[in-house]
Write a protein that holds these residues in place. Structure first.
Motif, PDB file in Angstrom:
ATOM      1  N   UNK A 154      31.311 -45.193  25.127  1.00 32.76           N
ATOM      2  CA  UNK A 154      32.055 -44.844  23.902  1.00 32.76           C
ATOM      3  C   UNK A 154      31.839 -45.906  22.833  1.00 32.76           C
ATOM      4  N   UNK A 155      31.831 -45.479  21.580  1.00 28.19           N
ATOM      5  CA  UNK A 155      31.741 -46.461  20.499  1.00 28.19           C
ATOM      6  C   UNK A 155      32.498 -45.955  19.276  1.00 28.19           C
ATOM      7  N   UNK A 156      32.786 -46.893  18.399  1.00 22.72           N
ATOM      8  CA  UNK A 156      33.461 -46.567  17.140  1.00 22.72           C
ATOM      9  C   UNK A 156      32.493 -46.786  15.986  1.00 22.72           C
ATOM     10  N   UNK A 216      37.567 -46.409   6.891  1.00 23.88           N
ATOM     11  CA  UNK A 216      37.595 -45.276   7.822  1.00 23.88           C
ATOM     12  C   UNK A 216      36.564 -45.447   8.934  1.00 23.88           C
ATOM     13  N   UNK A 217      36.956 -45.088  10.136  1.00 24.58           N
ATOM     14  CA  UNK A 217      36.041 -45.082  11.279  1.00 24.58           C
ATOM     15  C   UNK A 217      36.366 -43.872  12.151  1.00 24.58           C
ATOM     16  N   UNK A 218      35.474 -43.584  13.071  1.00 26.69           N
ATOM     17  CA  UNK A 218      35.718 -42.484  14.009  1.00 26.69           C
ATOM     18  C   UNK A 218      35.109 -42.844  15.357  1.00 26.69           C
ATOM     19  N   UNK A 219      35.602 -42.212  16.403  1.00 24.55           N
ATOM     20  CA  UNK A 219      35.195 -42.546  17.767  1.00 24.55           C
ATOM     21  C   UNK A 219      34.242 -41.506  18.340  1.00 24.55           C
ATOM     22  N   UNK A 220      33.242 -42.002  19.073  1.00 31.47           N
ATOM     23  CA  UNK A 220      32.278 -41.134  19.729  1.00 31.47           C
ATOM     24  C   UNK A 220      32.359 -41.333  21.247  1.00 31.47           C
ATOM     25  N   UNK A 221      32.220 -40.244  21.986  1.00 28.84           N
ATOM     26  CA  UNK A 221      32.341 -40.250  23.443  1.00 28.84           C
ATOM     27  C   UNK A 221      31.012 -39.803  24.056  1.00 28.84           C
ATOM     28  N   UNK A 232      29.656 -37.153  21.426  1.00 26.78           N
ATOM     29  CA  UNK A 232      30.406 -36.154  20.657  1.00 26.78           C
ATOM     30  C   UNK A 232      31.652 -36.807  20.067  1.00 26.78           C
ATOM     31  N   UNK A 233      32.046 -36.356  18.889  1.00 31.33           N
ATOM     32  CA  UNK A 233      33.254 -36.879  18.269  1.00 31.33           C
ATOM     33  C   UNK A 233      34.452 -36.709  19.197  1.00 31.33           C
ATOM     34  N   UNK A 234      35.177 -37.800  19.403  1.00 32.96           N
ATOM     35  CA  UNK A 234      36.362 -37.741  20.259  1.00 32.96           C
ATOM     36  C   UNK A 234      37.392 -36.779  19.678  1.00 32.96           C
ATOM     37  N   UNK A 235      37.387 -36.691  18.353  1.00 26.83           N
ATOM     38  CA  UNK A 235      38.317 -35.819  17.640  1.00 26.83           C
ATOM     39  C   UNK A 235      37.555 -34.949  16.637  1.00 26.83           C
ATOM     40  N   UNK A 236      38.244 -33.934  16.149  1.00 30.10           N
ATOM     41  CA  UNK A 236      37.698 -33.166  15.034  1.00 30.10           C
ATOM     42  C   UNK A 236      37.599 -34.084  13.807  1.00 30.10           C
ATOM     43  N   UNK A 237      36.642 -33.821  12.926  1.00 30.25           N
ATOM     44  CA  UNK A 237      36.489 -34.607  11.698  1.00 30.25           C
ATOM     45  C   UNK A 237      37.741 -34.435  10.846  1.00 30.25           C
ATOM     46  N   UNK A 238      38.305 -35.560  10.422  1.00 31.70           N
ATOM     47  CA  UNK A 238      39.556 -35.515   9.661  1.00 31.70           C
ATOM     48  C   UNK A 238      39.280 -35.526   8.159  1.00 31.70           C
ATOM     49  N   UNK A 239      40.320 -35.223   7.408  1.00 34.30           N
ATOM     50  CA  UNK A 239      40.209 -35.306   5.952  1.00 34.30           C
ATOM     51  C   UNK A 239      39.840 -36.716   5.513  1.00 34.30           C
ATOM     52  N   UNK A 240      40.355 -37.736   6.224  1.00 35.88           N
ATOM     53  CA  UNK A 240      40.053 -39.123   5.852  1.00 35.88           C
ATOM     54  C   UNK A 240      38.548 -39.376   5.859  1.00 35.88           C
ATOM     55  N   UNK A 280      44.902 -38.003   8.974  1.00 35.94           N
ATOM     56  CA  UNK A 280      44.909 -37.765  10.414  1.00 35.94           C
ATOM     57  C   UNK A 280      44.805 -36.310  10.810  1.00 35.94           C
ATOM     58  N   UNK A 281      44.754 -35.435   9.829  1.00 34.67           N
ATOM     59  CA  UNK A 281      44.654 -34.001  10.112  1.00 34.67           C
ATOM     60  C   UNK A 281      43.191 -33.546   9.991  1.00 34.67           C
ATOM     61  N   UNK A 282      42.828 -32.497  10.695  1.00 37.87           N
ATOM     62  CA  UNK A 282      41.435 -32.041  10.634  1.00 37.87           C
ATOM     63  C   UNK A 282      41.073 -31.432   9.288  1.00 37.87           C
ATOM     64  N   UNK A 283      39.885 -31.764   8.796  1.00 41.02           N
ATOM     65  CA  UNK A 283      39.369 -31.112   7.592  1.00 41.02           C
ATOM     66  C   UNK A 283      39.113 -29.640   7.905  1.00 41.02           C
TER      67      UNK A 283
END
Length: 344
Positions: A34-36, A44-49, A84-92, A141-144
């Motif tokens: 995993x990485x950020x 802004x950052x996002x996590x990958x799994x 893969x993105x740990x989460x859905x892409x957010x508005x941020x 924090x909400x999905x785009x």
């Protein structure tokens, strides 16, 4: 002399450890961790799994409850490793691209763009939306949502240039493989939808709105909201009987129904959303886009960037370990193609 040699050995060892410690630089599947990913000149950052390579059976068995005809016949697929993105892409994350926030911040901070950012700046960005696309359902924090597949693909292209890592949408097969996470049941947590509230936002528990990402339990791969919250774009054109051409052909590698600019509808989203009942959130369920997803767009011609009525559609990114060649990207239409006539 011996002391100098020992010191050099220590420095070399330290350098080696520092390089190996960055999981984003993995060159083999074994090295994937995993990485950020931090987006430059933003907070802004996002996590990958990491998703391990492997084989699985795509589609649903004939006896699965609420199964749709387009989920079969089942066929075997080989999947290459990817993140893969740990989460859905957010508005941020999404707004940095769509509203040029990175460029504006560089100007305010008087920071010069590096080569990556110059390349990212050259990627097309969408026209301004005619209304607030969150529709007052929440931002940080909400999905785009409400983007077309073209917009999601163009975001991935921008993100690739921005970070120096190749990102794209998942194929339909990669998405289902990641959602199942080694399971063969209707959901990644079993066949019983009564457990749904632990893992997903859906029509009965969402209070008529999407929710912040990552609040429910993850699937066995560590991915959140693969079931529900927002449906997620994949790369494929929706073809109801697409699986027939692969069934009985042994183990298929990289099955995909490439899109073409000439055929906008239908294309595929996966996972179901806050606006769906549990059966639409099954791992094998396929959802087709339609022109109705922008029926309230008042613009003439209608925007190529927004599905104004798809307040239930978002996406997440993947990063394949093996970067495709230019020929592969063209063959499978992995990159966005901005039509000369934007009146779509």
């Amino acid at each position: 002399m011996q002391a100098k040699t020992a010191l050099l050995a220590i420095l070399c060892c330290a350098t080696s450890v520092a390089v190996a410690a960055d999981p984003a630089d993995a060159k083999t599947e074994k090295e994937m961790k995993p990485y950020t990913e931090k987006i430059a000149n933003t907070d802004v950052s996002f996590d990958m799994v990491p998703i391990p390579g492997g084989e699985f059976v795509m589609g649903s068995p004939a006896d699965e409850k609420n199964r749709e005809e387009d989920e079969g016949p089942q066929f075997k697929v080989k999947i290459e490793p990817f993140w893969m993105g740990k989460h859905e892409v957010t508005w941020n994350e999404y707004d940095i691209w769509s509203f040029n926030l990175d460029i504006q911040r560089r100007k305010l901070m008087r920071v010069k763009a590096d080569d990556k950012e110059k390349a990212a700046d050259a990627v097309t960005r969408p026209t301004k939306p005619y209304t607030d696309m969150t529709f007052d359902m929440g931002h940080d924090g909400y999905p785009a949502i409400c983007m077309t597949q073209l917009a999601a693909k163009t975001y991935c292209k921008w993100l690739s240039e921005k970070t120096g890592h190749y990102y794209r949408l998942p194929t339909e097969a990669e998405w289902e493989y990641a959602c199942r996470a080694g399971t063969k049941t209707a959901y990644s947590f079993g066949d019983n939808p009564a457990k749904m509230d632990d893992y997903a936002w859906h029509y009965a528990n969402c209070n008529d709105t999407y929710q912040k990402v990552g609040q429910k339990k993850p699937n066995p791969f560590g991915l959140y909201d693969m079931h529900g919250n927002v449906s997620e774009w994949v790369l494929d054109q929706y073809i109801p009987d697409a699986y027939k051409k692969w069934s009985g052909k042994g183990t298929v590698q990289f099955p995909i129904s490439p899109t073409t600019p000439e055929k906008l509808y239908p294309r595929v989203v996966r996972g179901g959303s806050w606006d769906d009942d549990p059966e639409a959130l099954r791992s094998a369920n396929r959802i087709a886009s339609s022109a109705d997803w922008k029926i309230q767009d008042p613009q003439i011609p209608q925007s190529i960037w927004y599905h104004t009525d798809a307040i239930f559609v978002g996406f997440r990114v993947v990063r394949p370990l093996k970067v495709p060649t230019a020929e592969e990207r063209k063959k499978y239409n992995l990159d966005p193609v901005i039509p000369a006539d934007e009146g779509r």
